[in-house]
Design an enzyme around this catalytic site. Structure first.
Site, PDB file in Angstrom:
ATOM      1  N   SER A  49      26.752  25.776 -24.434  1.00 17.61           N
ATOM      2  CA  SER A  49      27.053  27.211 -24.463  1.00 17.61           C
ATOM      3  C   SER A  49      25.834  27.942 -23.913  1.00 17.61           C
ATOM      4  O   SER A  49      24.736  27.369 -23.836  1.00 17.61           O
ATOM      5  CB  SER A  49      27.319  27.658 -25.903  1.00 17.61           C
ATOM      6  OG  SER A  49      26.123  27.532 -26.661  1.00 17.61           O
ATOM      7  N   ASP A  84      29.956  25.737 -21.346  1.00 22.11           N
ATOM      8  CA  ASP A  84      31.028  26.094 -22.277  1.00 22.11           C
ATOM      9  C   ASP A  84      31.120  27.624 -22.386  1.00 22.11           C
ATOM     10  O   ASP A  84      30.095  28.281 -22.616  1.00 22.11           O
ATOM     11  CB  ASP A  84      30.678  25.476 -23.650  1.00 22.11           C
ATOM     12  CG  ASP A  84      31.827  25.537 -24.627  1.00 22.11           C
ATOM     13  OD1 ASP A  84      32.988  25.586 -24.203  1.00 22.11           O
ATOM     14  OD2 ASP A  84      31.544  25.509 -25.852  1.00 22.11           O
ATOM     15  N   HIS A  85      32.305  28.170 -22.222  1.00 25.81           N
ATOM     16  CA  HIS A  85      32.523  29.628 -22.306  1.00 25.81           C
ATOM     17  C   HIS A  85      31.535  30.430 -21.466  1.00 25.81           C
ATOM     18  O   HIS A  85      30.889  31.365 -21.952  1.00 25.81           O
ATOM     19  CB  HIS A  85      32.454  30.109 -23.770  1.00 25.81           C
ATOM     20  CG  HIS A  85      33.575  29.581 -24.593  1.00 25.81           C
ATOM     21  ND1 HIS A  85      34.862  30.066 -24.505  1.00 25.81           N
ATOM     22  CD2 HIS A  85      33.608  28.581 -25.493  1.00 25.81           C
ATOM     23  CE1 HIS A  85      35.638  29.387 -25.321  1.00 25.81           C
ATOM     24  NE2 HIS A  85      34.915  28.476 -25.934  1.00 25.81           N
ATOM     25  N   ASP A 105      34.917  31.753 -18.681  1.00 21.09           N
ATOM     26  CA  ASP A 105      35.799  32.305 -19.709  1.00 21.09           C
ATOM     27  C   ASP A 105      35.996  33.800 -19.474  1.00 21.09           C
ATOM     28  O   ASP A 105      35.212  34.621 -19.929  1.00 21.09           O
ATOM     29  CB  ASP A 105      35.212  32.044 -21.100  1.00 21.09           C
ATOM     30  CG  ASP A 105      36.102  32.597 -22.207  1.00 21.09           C
ATOM     31  OD1 ASP A 105      37.150  33.199 -21.892  1.00 21.09           O
ATOM     32  OD2 ASP A 105      35.755  32.418 -23.391  1.00 21.09           O
ATOM     33  N   GLU A 135      40.172  30.053 -18.784  1.00 17.44           N
ATOM     34  CA  GLU A 135      40.815  30.293 -20.077  1.00 17.44           C
ATOM     35  C   GLU A 135      41.759  31.492 -20.033  1.00 17.44           C
ATOM     36  O   GLU A 135      41.457  32.523 -19.456  1.00 17.44           O
ATOM     37  CB  GLU A 135      39.757  30.529 -21.170  1.00 17.44           C
ATOM     38  CG  GLU A 135      40.401  30.807 -22.528  1.00 17.44           C
ATOM     39  CD  GLU A 135      39.415  30.873 -23.693  1.00 17.44           C
ATOM     40  OE1 GLU A 135      38.406  30.155 -23.657  1.00 17.44           O
ATOM     41  OE2 GLU A 135      39.683  31.638 -24.617  1.00 17.44           O
ATOM     42  N   HIS A 177      37.637  28.616 -33.217  1.00 16.20           N
ATOM     43  CA  HIS A 177      36.353  27.912 -33.349  1.00 16.20           C
ATOM     44  C   HIS A 177      35.914  27.879 -34.817  1.00 16.20           C
ATOM     45  O   HIS A 177      36.256  28.772 -35.587  1.00 16.20           O
ATOM     46  CB  HIS A 177      35.269  28.629 -32.532  1.00 16.20           C
ATOM     47  CG  HIS A 177      35.467  28.525 -31.054  1.00 16.20           C
ATOM     48  ND1 HIS A 177      35.569  29.617 -30.236  1.00 16.20           N
ATOM     49  CD2 HIS A 177      35.590  27.446 -30.249  1.00 16.20           C
ATOM     50  CE1 HIS A 177      35.728  29.219 -28.986  1.00 16.20           C
ATOM     51  NE2 HIS A 177      35.753  27.906 -28.961  1.00 16.20           N
ATOM     52  N   HIS A 207      40.219  23.857 -27.505  1.00 15.21           N
ATOM     53  CA  HIS A 207      38.959  24.314 -28.106  1.00 15.21           C
ATOM     54  C   HIS A 207      39.115  24.291 -29.621  1.00 15.21           C
ATOM     55  O   HIS A 207      40.228  24.179 -30.139  1.00 15.21           O
ATOM     56  CB  HIS A 207      38.643  25.741 -27.633  1.00 15.21           C
ATOM     57  CG  HIS A 207      38.058  25.773 -26.259  1.00 15.21           C
ATOM     58  ND1 HIS A 207      36.745  26.084 -26.026  1.00 15.21           N
ATOM     59  CD2 HIS A 207      38.599  25.497 -25.060  1.00 15.21           C
ATOM     60  CE1 HIS A 207      36.506  26.013 -24.723  1.00 15.21           C
ATOM     61  NE2 HIS A 207      37.616  25.667 -24.111  1.00 15.21           N
ATOM     62  N   GLY A 209      38.093  22.094 -31.870  1.00 15.94           N
ATOM     63  CA  GLY A 209      38.581  20.785 -32.332  1.00 15.94           C
ATOM     64  C   GLY A 209      38.231  20.465 -33.776  1.00 15.94           C
ATOM     65  O   GLY A 209      38.902  19.654 -34.420  1.00 15.94           O
ATOM     66  N   ASN A 229      37.376  19.863 -27.529  1.00 12.05           N
ATOM     67  CA  ASN A 229      35.997  20.323 -27.758  1.00 12.05           C
ATOM     68  C   ASN A 229      35.621  20.236 -29.239  1.00 12.05           C
ATOM     69  O   ASN A 229      36.323  20.777 -30.091  1.00 12.05           O
ATOM     70  CB  ASN A 229      35.852  21.778 -27.331  1.00 12.05           C
ATOM     71  CG  ASN A 229      36.007  21.971 -25.840  1.00 12.05           C
ATOM     72  OD1 ASN A 229      36.302  21.033 -25.109  1.00 12.05           O
ATOM     73  ND2 ASN A 229      35.798  23.191 -25.385  1.00 12.05           N
TER      74      ASN A 229
HETATM   75  P1  13P Z   1      34.433  23.782 -32.912  1.00  8.74           P
HETATM   76  O1  13P Z   1      33.076  24.331 -33.150  1.00  8.74           O
HETATM   77  O2  13P Z   1      35.464  24.411 -33.776  1.00  8.74           O
HETATM   78  O3  13P Z   1      34.463  22.287 -32.974  1.00  8.74           O
HETATM   79  O4  13P Z   1      34.857  24.203 -31.429  1.00  8.74           O
HETATM   80  C1  13P Z   1      34.104  23.763 -30.343  1.00  8.74           C
HETATM   81  C2  13P Z   1      34.517  24.422 -29.093  1.00  8.74           C
HETATM   82  O5  13P Z   1      35.669  24.723 -28.866  1.00  8.74           O
HETATM   83  C3  13P Z   1      33.493  24.685 -28.083  1.00  8.74           C
HETATM   84  O6  13P Z   1      33.976  25.403 -27.013  1.00  8.74           O
END
Ligand code: 13P
Length: 288
Positions: A49, A84-85, A105, A135, A177, A207, A209, A229
């Site tokens: 990120s 990420d994002h 994103d 996204e 998240h 996302h 996960g 993720n």
């Molecule tokens: P979590 O922190 O819920 O596992 O999500 C991770 C994520 O989607 C990163 O983009």
């Protein structure tokens, strides 16, 4: 071996399994994930990120660290270094710095602007062989005590965005998240099927996960989710293993204050978590 994520995610989509994106925060995190991917002969995605990038020092530090570990640990499995994002500027900077995959994103922008900027980032990334995740629909989460439910993506917008030649698509299907609230309604499989029908054979990304029940993850993979993720779960196991080290007074035994000893239980806990996820997502031996 650093590569973009496009080929191995296509393979995952066809083989009906998913490749994990594990977010990294430091050297220990990165080393743990790479070592397990190699041990399991699985492709893997290192998620960064912009916050984690700043924490580690900047894009160049991250690229240097990951390239160095990949070489020195003699990693042979495909590894994507993925933003990420990413913001619009962040995506451009990550491309410049040598990331092999990026997420732009634009989900919080009006759809026209999301499309316009995604198109520009795709052209720039693809000219350098870098894969792109876009996204649509928001991924909710808890922020300052306010719990967002997670916006459901519009299948038409999903189709408009994949038509820009994005390599894989993150679409809100009720996922959020962080840790899921007790009253969470679960993933919306009807919406997932509608999106799948609209976009054809483009791999999808789940996302948030952490904490999704296993049977829902299985169902999502069967319906063409090929990248999952995970971030919070690794943070939780790292911190609880570290807490145990101190609670058991290990820091006071001999040279227990040595940071390499202090960080070892957390590093091992991340390794166990990543092993468990690779087994469950079905990507073991996918690199063979
Ligand atoms: P979590 O922190 O819920 O596992 O999500 C991770 C994520 O989607 C990163 O983009």
């Amino acid at each position: 071996m650093l590569v973009n994520a496009s080929e191995f995610l296509k393979k995952a989509y066809e083989g009906k399994y998913a490749v994990g994106q594990f977010n990294i925060n430091n050297l220990e995190w990165t080393k743990a994930i790479l070592e397990v991917a190699e041990e399991k002969k699985s492709a893997v995605i290192l998620g960064v990120s912009e916050g984690a990038m700043k924490y580690m020092g900047g894009f160049d530090v991250v690229v240097g660290m990951v390239r160095g570990l990949d070489k020195d640990l003699k990693i042979t499995v495909p590894v994507a270094l993925h933003l990420d994002h990413g913001t619009y500027q962040g995506a451009k900077d990550a491309i410049e710095a040598g990331f092999t995959s990026i997420m732009f994103d634009g989900s919080s922008l009006p759809i026209e602007e999301n499309i316009e900027k995604t198109k520009e980032i795709v052209a720039l990334a693809h000219s350098k062989g870098i894969s792109v995740e876009a996204e649509v629909g928001g991924i909710g989460g808890e922020e300052d005590g306010v719990v967002g439910e997670g916006e459901l993506a519009d299948p038409k917008e999903a189709k408009q965005v994949v038509d820009l030649s994005v390599d894989f698509l993150a679409a809100g299907i009720g996922n959020i998240h962080g840790v899921y609230p007790e009253n969470w309604k679960g993933l919306n499989f009807d919406r997932l099927s509608q999106i799948r029908e609209a976009i054809g054979d483009v791999p999808m990304v789940l996302h948030g996960g952490t904490g999704i029940p296993e049977e829902q993850i299985k169902k999502a993979i069967e319906r063409g989710v090929s990248k999952i993720n995970i971030n919070t779960e690794c943070q939780i196991v790292f911190t609880s293993a570290t807490r145990e080290y101190f609670e058991n007074g290990k820091d006071k035994e001999k040279k227990g204050f040595d940071p390499r000893k202090v960080l070892k239980p957390g590093y091992e806990a991340i390794k166990d978590k990543v092993r468990e996820k690779i087994d469950f997502f079905g990507s073991e031996n996918s690199a063979n």
